[in-house]
Motif scaffolding. Structure first.
Motif, short mmCIF file in Angstrom:
data_model
loop_
_atom_site.label_atom_id
_atom_site.label_comp_id
_atom_site.label_asym_id
_atom_site.label_seq_id
_atom_site.Cartn_x
_atom_site.Cartn_y
_atom_site.Cartn_z
N GLN A 133 0.69 4.04 -8.34
CA GLN A 133 -0.21 5.15 -8.03
C GLN A 133 -1.65 4.84 -8.43
OE1 GLN A 133 1.75 8.60 -9.94
NE2 GLN A 133 2.11 9.28 -7.84
N SER A 184 4.21 11.35 -5.38
CA SER A 184 3.89 12.06 -6.62
C SER A 184 4.91 13.16 -6.89
CB SER A 184 2.48 12.62 -6.57
OG SER A 184 2.36 13.40 -5.41
N GLN A 207 2.49 4.14 -1.83
CA GLN A 207 2.33 4.69 -3.17
C GLN A 207 3.62 5.35 -3.63
OE1 GLN A 207 -1.37 7.05 -3.59
NE2 GLN A 207 -1.77 6.34 -1.52
N HIS A 267 -5.81 -0.68 -6.57
CA HIS A 267 -5.29 -0.90 -7.92
C HIS A 267 -6.32 -1.60 -8.81
CE1 HIS A 267 -1.28 0.55 -7.21
NE2 HIS A 267 -1.19 -0.20 -6.12
N ASP A 270 0.82 -1.22 0.00
CA ASP A 270 0.00 0.00 0.00
C ASP A 270 0.85 1.27 0.00
OD1 ASP A 270 1.02 -0.18 2.52
OD2 ASP A 270 -0.90 -0.01 3.56
#
Ligand SMILES: Nc1ncnc2c1ncn2[C@@H]1O[C@H](COP(=O)(O)OP(=O)(O)OP(=O)(O)O)[C@@H](O)[C@H]1O
Ligand SMILES: [Mn+2]
Length: 468
Positions: free
Chosen positions: A386, A198, A195, A443, A193
């Motif tokens: 992501q 970003s 990610q 996902h 889990d």
């Protein structure tokens, strides 16, 4: 009187001085990214593939403009307008967009064994059998039992020798088994889990062993069969790994402050204790890829992906600013004929579904003496990072070329319609994985959502053509 300097001493001084100067210039070039070094290498070795990745924090100019971002209206749209195209005859005006050519619509599809006239000893391992049976147009046939056997062996057989594979940015290991098998191992670095940050550039991110596994399964489900069979397994660092590695790798083992067995490996970039690879507390999970054949007739050709990213803030690549880039690519061999262009479209769809931005190169087998052979789906380590972000720029090849195999479109539509959604099919396929669960739940939703986005892109292609 001035002391005369020994000439050989003087030359030595010149030599070391120039070497130092040159090194400083080289480092300066690499740090600033002027690209002189890579240009010189490219000039000296024109045929060679140069993979100068720059694992530094450099922004990538993403090509998405506002008007490109057409998020699908609704997940409930049945896409009947597309469905009629895959069940019936494709209207003339759409024949350049929906291409009625399955990858097995070919006069012949020899395996390596057939093509090379190899004789096969009945005692060879299932892995060798699998390798000999790789064919011109796919890695393995549909509904294949042999691959299952190979994966079972990769996940259970005893190790014999382990050594680090050089090259690339991250630690990976070649695993030799007692039964003669070989595998390429990538270690677990992240929780399911976790990610991808970003604000990181994707190439700074760790690879995901579970991404490799899930991507293999998805490639199979989509009917491509171009990915390398991959399985998960836990390895005991103390009893299974440490005794089998060489001294150099063994010397990088340590116990972490929290009492876990760890090692750093000896690679270039991520191999220090701040990037240590640790067991839990001594069991380490990883992905094991079936080894590709190594004999001299099974070498592979490495291709630069036409839509590769620039990896630099100074260099901009053409597809980012030229929406007609595809027209150029289509004129260049081997994109000008045969299956290659259609394979790239499948690859763009596949990469978009798994969220992989890292397709800088791809490989094909040279065995069949032709470029009319499948593109190997290799290195999906940077996928499934992501689940809440759909990276539309991965679909640019599809958007710019507007072509797709009818069979691929049909698969996507079938999954969209259900009853078995793409997420259901992947869940089903992954449920018996030795290190299941393979994917974090979000996902799966991402897959069904991204499928619609692909369909919407294809619909846009048809609309644009209709308006002409
Ligand atoms: N299953 C395999 N059998 C044999 N060789 C393989 C296999 N998988 C990968 N390789 C070879 O090893 C190389 C590195 O693999 P891969 O790209 O997966 O690792 P990576 O760490 O992501 O590398 P990079 O940092 O260059 O992307 C590939 O280019 C390929 O030629
Ligand atoms: Mn990689």
């Amino acid at each position: 009187m001035k002391k005369q300097e020994n000439p050989s001493l003087r030359y030595a001084r010149y030599f070391w001085g120039s070497l130092l100067g040159f090194t400083i210039l080289l480092i300066f070039d690499i740090i600033t990214g002027f690209g002189v070094t890579s240009a010189v290498i490219g000039f000296l070795f024109p045929g060679k593939v140069i993979n100068l990745k720059e694992p530094t924090d450099r922004p990538i100019i993403l090509p998405m403009r506002k008007e490109d971002v057409k998020i699908p209206p609704t997940l409930n749209d049945p896409y009947d307008d597309l469905r009629v195209l895959v069940v019936g005859e494709i209207p003339e005006k759409f024949k350049n967009i929906i291409i009625n050519k399955h990858h097995l619509d070919v006069p012949s599809n020899p395996t390596m064994k057939e093509f090379l006239n190899m004789t096969e000893d009945e005692y060879i391992s299932s892995l060798e059998r699998f390798q000999n049976r790789i064919s011109q147009h796919e890695m393995y046939p549909e509904d294949d039992r042999l691959v299952q056997r190979v994966l079972h062996n990769l996940a259970t057989a005893k190790f014999n020798e382990l050594y680090e594979k050089s090259g690339g940015t991250q630690f990976k290991m070649i695993v030799k088994y007692e039964n003669g098998y070989r595998a390429l191992f990538k270690p677990m670095r992240l929780q399911r889990d976790q990610q991808a940050a970003s604000s990181h550039y994707y190439y700074n991110d760790y690879e995901r062993h579970n991404g490799e596994i899930a991507s293999y399964h998805l490639d199979k489900i989509l009917g491509f069969r171009r990915a390398i069979p991959m399985v998960g397994r836990k390895i005991n660092l103390t009893s299974e790994m440490f005794p089998l590695v060489d001294d150099e790798l063994a010397s990088t083992f340590y116990i972490s402050p929290s009492g876990k067995v760890c090692f750093t490996g000896v690679c270039d970039v991520f191999c220090d204790t701040s990037h240590g690879i640790c067991g839990d507390p001594y069991m380490l999970e990883g992905s094991f890829a079936a080894f590709l054949p190594r004999h001299k007739n099974a070498t592979r050709k490495v291709w630069r992906h036409p839509w590769r990213r620039s990896y630099s803030k100074r260099r901009n690549v053409e597809w980012e600013w030229n929406d007609n880039f595809c027209d150029k690519v289509k004129q260049i061999f081997p994109y000008s004929e045969g299956r290659r262009m259609l394979d790239l479209m499948d690859m763009a769809i596949y990469d978009f579904l798994i969220g992989n931005l890292d397709r800088h190169h791809y490989e094909t087998f040279k065995t069949f003496n032709t470029n009319e052979t499948f593109t190997i789906h290799l290195d999906q380590g940077r996928s499934f990072g992501q689940p809440f972000h759909d990276e539309l720029s991965i679909l640019i090849p599809l958007k710019q070329c507007c072509m797709v195999r009818k069979s691929t479109l049909k698969t996507l539509l079938d999954f969209h319609k259900g009853p078995q959604k793409m997420s259901d099919a992947l869940r089903e396929s992954l449920k018996d994985e030795p290190v299941a669960p393979i994917l974090w739940d979000p996902h799966f939703d991402a897959l069904d959502r991204r499928n619609v986005i692909v369909l919407e892109h294809i619909r846009n292609c048809l609309k644009v053509d209709d308006e002409k």
